[in-house]
Each structure stands twice: as structure tokens, then as C-alpha cells.
Enzyme design. Sequence first.
Site, mmCIF file in Angstrom:
data_model
loop_
_atom_site.group_PDB
_atom_site.id
_atom_site.type_symbol
_atom_site.label_atom_id
_atom_site.label_comp_id
_atom_site.label_asym_id
_atom_site.label_seq_id
_atom_site.Cartn_x
_atom_site.Cartn_y
_atom_site.Cartn_z
ATOM 1 C CD GLN A 130 24.562 69.135 29.029
ATOM 2 O OE1 GLN A 130 23.942 69.454 30.047
ATOM 3 N NE2 GLN A 130 25.695 68.484 29.082
ATOM 4 N N GLY A 131 21.801 69.607 24.632
ATOM 5 C CA GLY A 131 20.986 68.517 24.083
ATOM 6 C C GLY A 131 21.728 67.192 24.122
ATOM 7 C CE1 TYR A 132 26.376 67.293 25.244
ATOM 8 C CE2 TYR A 132 27.208 65.747 26.852
ATOM 9 C CZ TYR A 132 27.436 66.735 25.935
ATOM 10 O OH TYR A 132 28.716 67.178 25.717
ATOM 11 C CB SER A 133 19.336 63.332 28.672
ATOM 12 O OG SER A 133 20.367 63.655 29.569
ATOM 13 C CB SER A 165 18.583 72.629 32.034
ATOM 14 O OG SER A 165 18.736 71.502 32.842
ATOM 15 C CD GLU A 247 26.666 68.914 32.817
ATOM 16 O OE1 GLU A 247 26.926 68.225 31.811
ATOM 17 O OE2 GLU A 247 25.521 69.021 33.300
ATOM 18 C CD GLU A 378 23.682 55.646 41.618
ATOM 19 O OE1 GLU A 378 23.494 56.576 40.812
ATOM 20 O OE2 GLU A 378 23.188 55.631 42.763
#
Length: 395
Positions: A130-133, A165, A247, A378
Amino acid sequence: MADLETFRAEVRDWLAANYPASLNAPMSEDEAPWGGRKMVWKNPDAKLWLERMGARGWTAPTWPKDYGGGGLSAEEARVLSQELARIHARPALMSFGIWMLGPVLLEYATEDQKRRFLPPIVRGEIRWCQGYSEPGAGSDLASLQTRAEDRGDHFLINGQKVWTSYADQADWIFCLVRTDTTKKHEGISFVLFDMTSPGVEARPIKLISGSSPFCETFFDNVKVPKDQLVGKLNGGWEIAKRLLQYERQNISAGGFGGGAGLELEEVAKGYVGLRAGKLADADLRARIAAHKMDAKAFALTVRRAETESKAAKGPSPAVSIIKYAAASLNQAKHELMLEAMGTKGLGWDGEGFAPEEIRETRAWLRSKGNSIEGGTSEVNLNVIAKRVLGLLDHQ
Ligand SMILES: Cc1cc2nc3c(=O)[nH]c(=O)nc-3n(C[C@H](O)[C@H](O)[C@H](O)COP(=O)(O)OP(=O)(O)OC[C@H]3O[C@@H](n4cnc5c(N)ncnc54)[C@H](O)[C@@H]3O)c2cc1C
């Protein structure tokens, strides 16, 4: 109902004939069946189990048969999972493709893309990451800067992701990229590409535990064919949010990594001991009882939410409530576990500790990430405030 009982009998027979007996032993972490081209199978029967389940589409029981899935109804899928649980079957496949990418492909991909990408996910042949952050885009994910330039028949991708990850173990990536720099949310697209494409580099990040579950992932002039864009150009944010719901739903349903497989009550009885048939430490006993009640209420809430989400054809923003509660509960469980184990819960290696004690110490540390992964607690509270309770009237 009779049909369902016939189906149950069929599943039982099939499992009796096809679940390999050698998998009855407990599964260690390095045996986790992630599949994909780089998977090293410690036990060849685990590979066989994946092949058998994949061939029936039972690794993705409710996906349509046309795309390799099992084509089961929600009720049949529940019977299948009950029967798998009854024989304590190991998972045939653990997969970001099944948990996250597949469901959004079913919703947003073209017919060609579904036929191309879904069957190898079901069979566990391709492992996805998963290439998000990014270094400057975590909670505020829409600030992402990885750039995809339109070069006619392909995109040219440059930039960096972080906390990806298992990027070093993955075959393909689903990735958020910026295709319009003049807008924020409306300038993001959702693309798929092969991790062996020239210009992709995954560098594992070594943690204090010595393991490297995450990578920094770099893209240097990576060419991505245009038919690997999912959904509309600049329409990726909607898909990104939808995928996060899947997710969060999966994490909440028990997808937290690193469990030591221990039961809190048993651990407490074993380490603290009993007095007059009750746990000898009254204060700990009361807190474990309160935790058990919370866990039971939570499990029932998850079941209700699952039924509601199936009826509504997918999860809603309310899954953030569940993700938030799941993270808190899992962390509380490991805190109680360690407290009950005393100094035996502080082992790292060496002969003074049993293997399950060391596993529990690591599971306790791993649980710290539960309130960060898939969106921090949060951020989930913000989602609940805005999109569930409607307390603020903007994004
Ligand atoms: C186990 C694990 C696995 C992961 N796997 C992946 C992966 O495969 N792919 C991937 O792309 N990413 C992955 N991540 C990254 C994860 O998605 C991010 O860490 C997360 O979204 C938070 O972003 P950040 O680390 O940049 O923290 P920041 O966004 O910098 O947040 C720092 C702190 O500020 C708080 N904060 C930030 N904004 C707000 C706000 N508006 N209101 C209130 N508080 C706020 C946060 O809650 C947090 O406590 C993983 C993380 C973990 C722990």
C-alpha cells in the site's frame, strides 16, 4: 435453511479431504501465508492449502466467480468461516489484495482490470503493498507529493512513500499519486504498478526489535502504463478513502499483526495463581473482568456492523468507531497480559523465558502501532466527529 445445511455438509466433507493434516500445528509468524512470487514456504502443505482454497475461490468467498472468487452468499461465507474455525484451520492466505485492494477494484475498476488483477489476488500469486503515506503526508494524506506526469501513453512517477508495509516482499503496489498540482484532494489519482518496474526501490526500515516490517519506497522516473489507472484521472481520493474503510474494517475484525496466541484469563491464572477459586489479585481480577465485558460487547457490535455493512454493500465511515475501539481494546489486553506476567513479560531473548513469553513481549510492543496504522486514533475521532456525527460541515 436446508440449502445452507447441505452446503455445510459439503464444506465439511471437502475440508476433511483437503485440509492438510501437517497444518494442525500452531503457525509461527514466519509461516504467515502472504503468497506472492517471493514467498518462501517453510511447509509445502501450506502452499498446497492455498492452491486448493484459491482454486475454489474460497480465499475471497463472496467475490464473483467471474473474477476467481467463490461466488458465495454472505450466509454461505459465514458457514465456510464457521467450518474453518471448527477445525482450527490456518488461514490459507493473508493478503492486502483480499482485504483492501480487491473490494475497491470490484467497485471502481474497469471490466478488463477486474479480469486482470482479481484472479491472481484470489490465488495468492501476486502480493500487494500500500503506497499511501509519505514523509510529509500521513494523517493529512491528501498533501501527498509523489508526482505522476502524463506522458501520452504512460505516467512518469517520481517521489517517495514511507512506512510501506512489506514493500520489499511485494510484487505490485497500489499507489496514490498527484496528477494535478493546482488542487489538493481533486488532484490525486490511484494507480497500480509492478514493483519490478525500473526506478522502484524499496529500502527496509530496521526497527529496534531487529525486524523490518516497513520500507521507504522510492520512485525514480517509473513508467506506468495508463491502463493501470483505476477510476478517473484526479478521482483517486474517493477510492483512497473507500479503501481505508475496508482497511479499518479488516483491522477491527482482528487483523492486528503480531498476536502471541495467548488467552488473557489463562495467562492471569497461570502467572498470578488462584485463591479460593478466584484470581489471587482482586484489583487485576476486576480489571480483567471489565476488559472481558468490553471485549464481548465489542465483538457483538462488530457482528452487527458487519451485517449492516453487507446490507449497505460495504462499510461506512462508522467503521472508524470500530477501528478506534479495536485499537484501544487490543492495547488494553496486552497491557493486562504483561501486568499479569510480571517480569516474565519483559523477556526479549535468552533461556530465562519461554518462547510464548518472548512472543507476548513483542506482541505488546507491536500493539503500540494499532492506534497509528490505518489512520491514527485521533484521525479516526475526527472522522467520527465530521462524517458520522456531522459536527463539522467540511472535508
Ligand atoms: C503498523 C503500521 C503499518 C503501516 N503500514 C502502512 C502501509 O502499508 N502503507 C502506508 O502508506 N502507510 C502505512 N503506515 C503509516 C500510517 O498510515 C501512518 O503512520 C499514519 O497515517 C499516521 O501518519 P504519520 O505517521 O505521518 O503521523 P502524523 O500524521 O505526523 O501524526 C503525528 C501525530 O499527530 C496526530 N495528528 C495529526 N493530525 C491530527 C489532527 N488533524 N487532529 C488530531 N491529531 C492529529 C496524530 O494522531 C499522531 O498522534 C503504517 C503504520 C503502522 C504503525
